[in-house]
Design a protein around this motif. Structure first.
Motif, PDB file in Angstrom:
ATOM      1  N   GLY A 137       0.828  -1.200   0.000  1.00 28.12           N
ATOM      2  CA  GLY A 137       0.000   0.000   0.000  1.00 28.12           C
ATOM      3  C   GLY A 137       0.861   1.248   0.000  1.00 28.12           C
ATOM      4  O   GLY A 137       2.006   1.227   0.473  1.00 28.12           O
ATOM      5  N   LEU A 138       0.307   2.343  -0.509  1.00 29.07           N
ATOM      6  CA  LEU A 138       1.078   3.574  -0.635  1.00 29.07           C
ATOM      7  C   LEU A 138       0.154   4.782  -0.557  1.00 29.07           C
ATOM      8  O   LEU A 138      -0.932   4.775  -1.146  1.00 29.07           O
ATOM      9  N   ILE A 139       0.584   5.797   0.196  1.00 29.64           N
ATOM     10  CA  ILE A 139      -0.067   7.108   0.176  1.00 29.64           C
ATOM     11  C   ILE A 139       0.993   8.129  -0.219  1.00 29.64           C
ATOM     12  O   ILE A 139       2.096   8.144   0.327  1.00 29.64           O
ATOM     13  N   LEU A 140       0.645   8.980  -1.159  1.00 27.14           N
ATOM     14  CA  LEU A 140       1.516  10.065  -1.589  1.00 27.14           C
ATOM     15  C   LEU A 140       0.698  11.348  -1.522  1.00 27.14           C
ATOM     16  O   LEU A 140      -0.319  11.468  -2.216  1.00 27.14           O
ATOM     17  N   HIS A 141       1.104  12.284  -0.667  1.00 21.88           N
ATOM     18  CA  HIS A 141       0.329  13.510  -0.462  1.00 21.88           C
ATOM     19  C   HIS A 141       1.170  14.723  -0.812  1.00 21.88           C
ATOM     20  O   HIS A 141       2.332  14.842  -0.391  1.00 21.88           O
ATOM     21  N   CYS A 142       0.571  15.645  -1.573  1.00 24.14           N
ATOM     22  CA  CYS A 142       1.287  16.838  -2.021  1.00 24.14           C
ATOM     23  C   CYS A 142       1.043  18.003  -1.069  1.00 24.14           C
ATOM     24  O   CYS A 142      -0.093  18.436  -0.870  1.00 24.14           O
ATOM     25  N   VAL A 143       2.120  18.509  -0.491  1.00 24.61           N
ATOM     26  CA  VAL A 143       2.075  19.744   0.292  1.00 24.61           C
ATOM     27  C   VAL A 143       2.364  20.931  -0.628  1.00 24.61           C
ATOM     28  O   VAL A 143       1.630  21.925  -0.625  1.00 24.61           O
ATOM     29  N   LEU A 236       4.124  -2.126 -21.510  1.00 17.18           N
ATOM     30  CA  LEU A 236       3.880  -0.848 -20.841  1.00 17.18           C
ATOM     31  C   LEU A 236       3.689   0.268 -21.869  1.00 17.18           C
ATOM     32  O   LEU A 236       2.840   1.147 -21.683  1.00 17.18           O
ATOM     33  N   ASP A 237       4.454   0.217 -22.943  1.00 18.25           N
ATOM     34  CA  ASP A 237       4.259   1.204 -24.007  1.00 18.25           C
ATOM     35  C   ASP A 237       2.900   1.011 -24.680  1.00 18.25           C
ATOM     36  O   ASP A 237       2.192   1.984 -24.974  1.00 18.25           O
ATOM     37  N   HIS A 238       2.528  -0.243 -24.925  1.00 18.46           N
ATOM     38  CA  HIS A 238       1.254  -0.538 -25.588  1.00 18.46           C
ATOM     39  C   HIS A 238       0.060  -0.072 -24.761  1.00 18.46           C
ATOM     40  O   HIS A 238      -0.966   0.340 -25.311  1.00 18.46           O
ATOM     41  N   LEU A 239       0.213  -0.135 -23.440  1.00 20.34           N
ATOM     42  CA  LEU A 239      -0.880   0.232 -22.540  1.00 20.34           C
ATOM     43  C   LEU A 239      -0.915   1.721 -22.214  1.00 20.34           C
ATOM     44  O   LEU A 239      -1.705   2.151 -21.370  1.00 20.34           O
ATOM     45  N   SER A 240      -0.111   2.522 -22.884  1.00 25.24           N
ATOM     46  CA  SER A 240      -0.030   3.943 -22.546  1.00 25.24           C
ATOM     47  C   SER A 240      -1.378   4.668 -22.598  1.00 25.24           C
ATOM     48  O   SER A 240      -1.603   5.598 -21.814  1.00 25.24           O
ATOM     49  N   PRO A 241      -2.330   4.288 -23.475  1.00 23.21           N
ATOM     50  CA  PRO A 241      -3.625   4.980 -23.446  1.00 23.21           C
ATOM     51  C   PRO A 241      -4.399   4.755 -22.150  1.00 23.21           C
ATOM     52  O   PRO A 241      -5.349   5.494 -21.865  1.00 23.21           O
ATOM     53  N   TRP A 242      -4.024   3.737 -21.369  1.00 24.98           N
ATOM     54  CA  TRP A 242      -4.703   3.462 -20.109  1.00 24.98           C
ATOM     55  C   TRP A 242      -3.993   4.112 -18.927  1.00 24.98           C
ATOM     56  O   TRP A 242      -4.434   3.957 -17.774  1.00 24.98           O
ATOM     57  N   VAL A 243      -2.919   4.822 -19.192  1.00 23.93           N
ATOM     58  CA  VAL A 243      -2.151   5.462 -18.116  1.00 23.93           C
ATOM     59  C   VAL A 243      -2.839   6.757 -17.681  1.00 23.93           C
ATOM     60  O   VAL A 243      -3.267   7.557 -18.526  1.00 23.93           O
ATOM     61  N   LEU A 244      -2.932   6.951 -16.381  1.00 23.22           N
ATOM     62  CA  LEU A 244      -3.437   8.218 -15.838  1.00 23.22           C
ATOM     63  C   LEU A 244      -2.234   9.117 -15.570  1.00 23.22           C
ATOM     64  O   LEU A 244      -1.316   8.738 -14.839  1.00 23.22           O
ATOM     65  N   GLU A 245      -2.233  10.290 -16.160  1.00 23.27           N
ATOM     66  CA  GLU A 245      -1.144  11.254 -15.982  1.00 23.27           C
ATOM     67  C   GLU A 245      -1.666  12.451 -15.207  1.00 23.27           C
ATOM     68  O   GLU A 245      -2.674  13.056 -15.581  1.00 23.27           O
ATOM     69  N   HIS A 246      -0.975  12.793 -14.120  1.00 22.63           N
ATOM     70  CA  HIS A 246      -1.457  13.896 -13.287  1.00 22.63           C
ATOM     71  C   HIS A 246      -0.305  14.479 -12.475  1.00 22.63           C
ATOM     72  O   HIS A 246       0.564  13.758 -11.992  1.00 22.63           O
ATOM     73  N   ARG A 247      -0.353  15.790 -12.305  1.00 14.00           N
ATOM     74  CA  ARG A 247       0.589  16.501 -11.441  1.00 14.00           C
ATOM     75  C   ARG A 247      -0.164  16.900 -10.177  1.00 14.00           C
ATOM     76  O   ARG A 247      -1.096  17.702 -10.232  1.00 14.00           O
ATOM     77  N   LEU A 248       0.201  16.308  -9.057  1.00 13.74           N
ATOM     78  CA  LEU A 248      -0.509  16.574  -7.807  1.00 13.74           C
ATOM     79  C   LEU A 248      -0.380  18.040  -7.421  1.00 13.74           C
ATOM     80  O   LEU A 248       0.706  18.617  -7.476  1.00 13.74           O
ATOM     81  N   ALA A 249      -1.502  18.615  -7.014  1.00 16.73           N
ATOM     82  CA  ALA A 249      -1.561  19.990  -6.539  1.00 16.73           C
ATOM     83  C   ALA A 249      -1.632  19.980  -5.018  1.00 16.73           C
ATOM     84  O   ALA A 249      -1.896  18.941  -4.402  1.00 16.73           O
ATOM     85  N   PRO A 250      -1.410  21.125  -4.375  1.00 20.70           N
ATOM     86  CA  PRO A 250      -1.502  21.160  -2.906  1.00 20.70           C
ATOM     87  C   PRO A 250      -2.851  20.632  -2.418  1.00 20.70           C
ATOM     88  O   PRO A 250      -3.907  21.014  -2.933  1.00 20.70           O
ATOM     89  N   GLY A 251      -2.802  19.732  -1.444  1.00 23.20           N
ATOM     90  CA  GLY A 251      -4.025  19.148  -0.912  1.00 23.20           C
ATOM     91  C   GLY A 251      -4.488  17.909  -1.649  1.00 23.20           C
ATOM     92  O   GLY A 251      -5.462  17.276  -1.239  1.00 23.20           O
ATOM     93  N   GLU A 252      -3.808  17.525  -2.737  1.00 21.61           N
ATOM     94  CA  GLU A 252      -4.163  16.318  -3.479  1.00 21.61           C
ATOM     95  C   GLU A 252      -3.231  15.176  -3.122  1.00 21.61           C
ATOM     96  O   GLU A 252      -2.092  15.382  -2.696  1.00 21.61           O
ATOM     97  N   GLY A 253      -3.717  13.960  -3.324  1.00 24.88           N
ATOM     98  CA  GLY A 253      -2.873  12.817  -3.024  1.00 24.88           C
ATOM     99  C   GLY A 253      -3.327  11.558  -3.733  1.00 24.88           C
ATOM    100  O   GLY A 253      -4.377  11.514  -4.390  1.00 24.88           O
ATOM    101  N   LEU A 254      -2.511  10.538  -3.589  1.00 25.43           N
ATOM    102  CA  LEU A 254      -2.731   9.225  -4.183  1.00 25.43           C
ATOM    103  C   LEU A 254      -2.786   8.191  -3.073  1.00 25.43           C
ATOM    104  O   LEU A 254      -1.922   8.171  -2.190  1.00 25.43           O
TER     105      LEU A 254
END
Length: 289
Positions: A137-143, A236-254
Protein backbone atom coordinates in the motif's frame (compact mmCIF):
# COMPACT_ATOMS: atom_id res chain seq x y z
CA UNK A 1 -11.31 11.74 -21.83
CA UNK A 2 -10.80 8.82 -24.23
CA UNK A 3 -13.20 5.91 -23.97
CA UNK A 4 -12.55 2.18 -24.37
CA UNK A 5 -13.52 2.44 -28.03
CA UNK A 6 -10.75 5.03 -28.56
CA UNK A 7 -8.04 2.79 -27.13
CA UNK A 8 -6.06 0.17 -29.06
CA UNK A 9 -7.39 -3.38 -28.70
CA UNK A 10 -5.61 -5.89 -26.50
CA UNK A 11 -4.84 -9.14 -28.27
CA UNK A 12 -6.82 -12.15 -27.08
CA UNK A 13 -9.39 -10.14 -25.11
CA UNK A 14 -11.40 -12.20 -22.62
CA UNK A 15 -14.70 -11.58 -20.86
CA UNK A 16 -12.82 -11.19 -17.58
CA UNK A 17 -10.54 -8.56 -19.08
CA UNK A 18 -13.50 -6.75 -20.65
CA UNK A 19 -15.24 -6.52 -17.26
CA UNK A 20 -12.07 -5.21 -15.68
CA UNK A 21 -11.57 -2.62 -18.42
CA UNK A 22 -15.12 -1.35 -17.94
CA UNK A 23 -14.34 -0.62 -14.28
CA UNK A 24 -10.97 0.83 -15.14
CA UNK A 25 -12.56 3.22 -17.61
CA UNK A 26 -15.03 4.36 -14.96
CA UNK A 27 -12.06 5.16 -12.75
CA UNK A 28 -10.32 7.12 -15.50
CA UNK A 29 -13.51 9.10 -16.03
CA UNK A 30 -13.66 10.04 -12.33
CA UNK A 31 -10.40 9.34 -10.45
CA UNK A 32 -10.84 11.92 -7.67
CA UNK A 33 -12.66 11.67 -4.34
CA UNK A 34 -13.35 14.95 -2.57
CA UNK A 35 -12.50 14.67 1.15
CA UNK A 36 -13.77 17.17 3.70
CA UNK A 37 -11.68 16.09 6.70
CA UNK A 38 -8.84 13.56 6.14
CA UNK A 39 -8.73 12.79 9.87
CA UNK A 40 -12.40 11.73 9.82
CA UNK A 41 -13.43 10.15 6.57
CA UNK A 42 -17.16 9.92 6.12
CA UNK A 43 -18.56 6.47 5.28
CA UNK A 44 -19.26 7.72 1.75
CA UNK A 45 -15.72 9.03 1.27
CA UNK A 46 -14.24 5.76 2.49
CA UNK A 47 -16.45 3.72 0.19
CA UNK A 48 -15.58 5.94 -2.77
CA UNK A 49 -11.84 5.53 -2.16
CA UNK A 50 -12.19 1.76 -1.81
CA UNK A 51 -14.35 1.51 -4.93
CA UNK A 52 -11.69 3.22 -7.04
CA UNK A 53 -8.97 1.01 -5.56
CA UNK A 54 -11.04 -2.04 -6.53
CA UNK A 55 -11.54 -0.67 -10.04
CA UNK A 56 -8.00 0.45 -10.76
CA UNK A 57 -5.81 -0.29 -7.74
CA UNK A 58 -5.72 3.39 -6.85
CA UNK A 59 -7.69 6.50 -5.96
CA UNK A 60 -6.83 10.16 -6.14
CA UNK A 61 -8.21 12.46 -3.49
CA UNK A 62 -8.55 16.18 -3.07
CA UNK A 63 -8.93 18.13 0.17
CA UNK A 64 -8.46 21.77 1.13
CA UNK A 65 -4.68 22.46 1.10
CA UNK A 66 -4.59 23.32 4.79
CA UNK A 67 -6.44 20.21 5.98
CA UNK A 68 -3.50 17.79 5.72
CA UNK A 69 -0.17 19.39 6.52
CA UNK A 70 1.77 16.92 8.70
CA UNK A 71 3.06 13.34 8.38
CA UNK A 72 1.02 12.41 11.45
CA UNK A 73 -2.15 13.31 9.56
CA UNK A 74 -1.09 11.02 6.71
CA UNK A 75 -0.77 8.18 9.21
CA UNK A 76 -4.29 8.85 10.51
CA UNK A 77 -5.66 8.87 6.96
CA UNK A 78 -4.06 5.50 6.25
CA UNK A 79 -5.35 3.90 9.43
CA UNK A 80 -8.92 4.61 8.34
CA UNK A 81 -8.30 2.50 5.23
CA UNK A 82 -6.66 -0.43 7.01
CA UNK A 83 -3.11 0.78 6.28
CA UNK A 84 -1.31 0.34 9.58
CA UNK A 85 2.10 -1.33 9.20
CA UNK A 86 4.47 1.28 7.82
CA UNK A 87 7.57 0.21 5.93
CA UNK A 88 10.47 1.70 7.82
CA UNK A 89 13.95 2.34 6.45
CA UNK A 90 16.83 4.62 7.48
CA UNK A 91 15.57 7.66 5.54
CA UNK A 92 12.06 7.81 7.00
CA UNK A 93 11.04 9.85 10.00
CA UNK A 94 10.37 8.26 13.38
CA UNK A 95 6.68 8.12 12.46
CA UNK A 96 7.48 6.05 9.36
CA UNK A 97 6.65 8.75 6.79
CA UNK A 98 9.14 10.10 4.25
CA UNK A 99 9.26 13.79 3.38
CA UNK A 100 10.19 13.89 -0.30
CA UNK A 101 12.11 17.07 -1.01
CA UNK A 102 15.15 17.76 -3.15
CA UNK A 103 18.09 17.08 -0.83
CA UNK A 104 21.14 19.35 -0.88
CA UNK A 105 24.24 17.93 -2.54
CA UNK A 106 26.37 16.04 -0.04
CA UNK A 107 23.47 14.80 2.08
CA UNK A 108 22.94 11.05 2.26
CA UNK A 109 19.40 11.45 0.91
CA UNK A 110 20.78 13.02 -2.28
CA UNK A 111 22.20 9.60 -3.20
CA UNK A 112 18.64 8.28 -3.64
CA UNK A 113 16.61 9.38 -6.66
CA UNK A 114 13.28 10.13 -4.88
CA UNK A 115 15.11 12.91 -3.02
CA UNK A 116 16.41 14.48 -6.22
CA UNK A 117 14.83 16.38 -9.12
CA UNK A 118 15.67 13.62 -11.63
CA UNK A 119 12.95 11.68 -13.50
CA UNK A 120 11.97 8.24 -12.24
CA UNK A 121 10.96 5.50 -14.69
CA UNK A 122 8.28 2.84 -14.21
CA UNK A 123 8.52 1.06 -10.87
CA UNK A 124 6.64 -0.16 -7.85
CA UNK A 125 7.83 0.99 -4.45
CA UNK A 126 10.06 -1.28 -2.39
CA UNK A 127 11.08 -3.55 -5.28
CA UNK A 128 14.40 -3.95 -3.46
CA UNK A 129 12.78 -5.01 -0.16
CA UNK A 130 12.95 -8.59 1.18
CA UNK A 131 9.72 -10.65 1.09
CA UNK A 132 8.86 -9.92 4.72
CA UNK A 133 8.78 -6.21 3.89
CA UNK A 134 6.74 -6.20 0.70
CA UNK A 135 5.19 -2.80 0.05
CA UNK A 136 1.54 -3.38 -0.79
CA UNK A 137 0.00 0.00 0.00
CA UNK A 138 1.08 3.57 -0.63
CA UNK A 139 -0.07 7.11 0.18
CA UNK A 140 1.52 10.06 -1.59
CA UNK A 141 0.33 13.51 -0.46
CA UNK A 142 1.29 16.84 -2.02
CA UNK A 143 2.07 19.74 0.29
CA UNK A 144 3.80 21.84 -2.42
CA UNK A 145 4.35 21.02 -6.09
CA UNK A 146 7.50 21.96 -7.97
CA UNK A 147 7.61 25.15 -10.01
CA UNK A 148 7.68 22.99 -13.13
CA UNK A 149 7.40 19.25 -13.71
CA UNK A 150 6.99 16.49 -11.16
CA UNK A 151 4.17 14.82 -13.13
CA UNK A 152 3.18 11.28 -12.19
CA UNK A 153 2.02 8.56 -14.58
CA UNK A 154 -0.01 5.78 -12.96
CA UNK A 155 -1.02 2.32 -14.18
CA UNK A 156 -2.64 -0.56 -12.34
CA UNK A 157 -0.28 -3.53 -12.52
CA UNK A 158 -3.29 -5.88 -12.67
CA UNK A 159 -3.96 -4.54 -16.17
CA UNK A 160 -0.41 -5.42 -17.22
CA UNK A 161 -0.80 -8.92 -15.77
CA UNK A 162 -4.11 -9.49 -17.56
CA UNK A 163 -2.80 -8.12 -20.86
CA UNK A 164 0.14 -10.54 -20.68
CA UNK A 165 -2.17 -13.38 -19.63
CA UNK A 166 -4.25 -13.06 -22.81
CA UNK A 167 -1.42 -12.34 -25.25
CA UNK A 168 1.99 -13.46 -23.92
CA UNK A 169 1.54 -16.29 -21.44
CA UNK A 170 5.15 -17.35 -22.00
CA UNK A 171 6.45 -13.98 -20.79
CA UNK A 172 4.05 -13.92 -17.86
CA UNK A 173 5.21 -17.36 -16.74
CA UNK A 174 8.84 -16.25 -16.91
CA UNK A 175 8.11 -13.10 -14.91
CA UNK A 176 6.57 -15.25 -12.17
CA UNK A 177 9.76 -17.30 -11.75
CA UNK A 178 10.94 -17.17 -8.10
CA UNK A 179 14.29 -15.67 -9.15
CA UNK A 180 13.17 -13.64 -12.17
CA UNK A 181 14.65 -10.33 -10.98
CA UNK A 182 17.60 -9.89 -8.62
CA UNK A 183 18.70 -6.71 -6.90
CA UNK A 184 22.42 -6.92 -6.08
CA UNK A 185 23.65 -5.61 -2.72
CA UNK A 186 23.60 -1.85 -2.32
CA UNK A 187 27.26 -0.68 -2.08
CA UNK A 188 26.09 1.46 0.84
CA UNK A 189 24.73 -1.65 2.63
CA UNK A 190 26.60 -4.69 1.23
CA UNK A 191 25.55 -6.85 4.17
CA UNK A 192 22.05 -7.09 2.73
CA UNK A 193 23.12 -9.51 -0.01
CA UNK A 194 21.23 -10.33 -3.22
CA UNK A 195 17.45 -9.99 -3.19
CA UNK A 196 15.75 -12.17 -5.77
CA UNK A 197 12.09 -12.72 -6.46
CA UNK A 198 9.31 -12.78 -9.05
CA UNK A 199 7.95 -9.72 -10.81
CA UNK A 200 4.36 -10.92 -10.40
CA UNK A 201 3.23 -12.79 -7.30
CA UNK A 202 -0.33 -13.95 -6.64
CA UNK A 203 -0.90 -13.57 -2.90
CA UNK A 204 -4.06 -14.47 -0.95
CA UNK A 205 -4.86 -10.75 -0.68
CA UNK A 206 -4.28 -9.94 -4.34
CA UNK A 207 -1.70 -9.52 -7.09
CA UNK A 208 1.65 -8.06 -6.05
CA UNK A 209 4.15 -6.61 -8.54
CA UNK A 210 7.83 -6.04 -7.84
CA UNK A 211 9.40 -4.10 -10.68
CA UNK A 212 11.73 -1.39 -11.84
CA UNK A 213 12.45 -0.33 -15.41
CA UNK A 214 15.94 0.78 -14.49
CA UNK A 215 18.77 -1.17 -16.13
CA UNK A 216 21.58 -0.51 -13.67
CA UNK A 217 21.99 -2.66 -10.56
CA UNK A 218 19.40 -5.15 -11.83
CA UNK A 219 19.99 -8.77 -12.88
CA UNK A 220 17.42 -10.71 -14.87
CA UNK A 221 17.52 -14.50 -14.83
CA UNK A 222 18.84 -15.70 -18.20
CA UNK A 223 16.35 -18.51 -18.91
CA UNK A 224 13.26 -16.58 -19.96
CA UNK A 225 12.93 -13.64 -17.55
CA UNK A 226 15.53 -11.52 -19.37
CA UNK A 227 13.60 -11.82 -22.63
CA UNK A 228 10.30 -11.41 -20.80
CA UNK A 229 11.50 -8.11 -19.30
CA UNK A 230 11.71 -6.73 -22.84
CA UNK A 231 8.16 -7.93 -23.54
CA UNK A 232 7.05 -6.24 -20.32
CA UNK A 233 8.57 -2.90 -21.34
CA UNK A 234 6.86 -3.17 -24.73
CA UNK A 235 3.55 -3.95 -23.02
CA UNK A 236 3.88 -0.85 -20.84
CA UNK A 237 4.26 1.20 -24.01
CA UNK A 238 1.25 -0.54 -25.59
CA UNK A 239 -0.88 0.23 -22.54
CA UNK A 240 -0.03 3.94 -22.55
CA UNK A 241 -3.63 4.98 -23.45
CA UNK A 242 -4.70 3.46 -20.11
CA UNK A 243 -2.15 5.46 -18.12
CA UNK A 244 -3.44 8.22 -15.84
CA UNK A 245 -1.14 11.25 -15.98
CA UNK A 246 -1.46 13.90 -13.29
CA UNK A 247 0.59 16.50 -11.44
CA UNK A 248 -0.51 16.57 -7.81
CA UNK A 249 -1.56 19.99 -6.54
CA UNK A 250 -1.50 21.16 -2.91
CA UNK A 251 -4.03 19.15 -0.91
CA UNK A 252 -4.16 16.32 -3.48
CA UNK A 253 -2.87 12.82 -3.02
CA UNK A 254 -2.73 9.23 -4.18
CA UNK A 255 -3.89 6.17 -2.24
CA UNK A 256 -3.09 2.87 -3.93
CA UNK A 257 -2.14 -0.78 -3.75
CA UNK A 258 1.40 0.06 -4.90
CA UNK A 259 0.52 0.41 -8.57
CA UNK A 260 3.10 1.13 -11.25
CA UNK A 261 4.11 4.77 -11.35
CA UNK A 262 6.65 7.21 -12.77
CA UNK A 263 7.65 10.80 -12.12
CA UNK A 264 9.02 13.37 -14.53
CA UNK A 265 11.95 15.55 -13.54
CA UNK A 266 11.14 18.87 -11.96
CA UNK A 267 12.44 22.37 -11.33
CA UNK A 268 12.07 24.05 -7.94
CA UNK A 269 11.75 27.81 -7.48
CA UNK A 270 14.96 29.68 -6.71
CA UNK A 271 13.31 32.15 -4.34
CA UNK A 272 11.14 29.98 -2.12
CA UNK A 273 10.43 26.51 -0.74
CA UNK A 274 10.56 23.65 -3.21
CA UNK A 275 8.52 20.57 -3.97
CA UNK A 276 7.35 18.70 -0.85
CA UNK A 277 5.37 15.48 -0.71
CA UNK A 278 4.71 13.04 2.13
CA UNK A 279 5.08 9.34 1.30
CA UNK A 280 3.84 6.51 3.49
CA UNK A 281 4.49 2.91 2.42
CA UNK A 282 2.63 0.00 3.99
CA UNK A 283 2.82 -3.77 4.17
CA UNK A 284 -0.97 -4.02 3.80
CA UNK A 285 -3.29 -3.29 0.90
CA UNK A 286 -6.17 -0.86 1.19
CA UNK A 287 -8.82 -2.81 3.12
CA UNK A 288 -11.68 -4.44 1.20
CA UNK A 289 -9.89 -4.06 -2.14
Amino acid sequence: MATIADKPPLAGRSALLDDYLDGYQRFLDSPFVEISDPSRLSPGERRALQARCRQAGMALYRTAPGRLQTPAQVVVLGEQLGLRTLDRHPLVREDGVSTLMQAPAGERRAEYIPYTDRPINWHTDGYYNPPERRVRGLILHCVRPAREGGVNRLLDHRLVWQALAVSRTDALKALQHPRAMTIPPDPRAPEQGDRSGPVFLLEPTGLHMRYTARTRSIRWAPDGPAEASVVLREMLDHLSPWVLEHRLAPGEGLICNNVLHTRTGFVDPTDGPGRCLFRARYHERVMAT
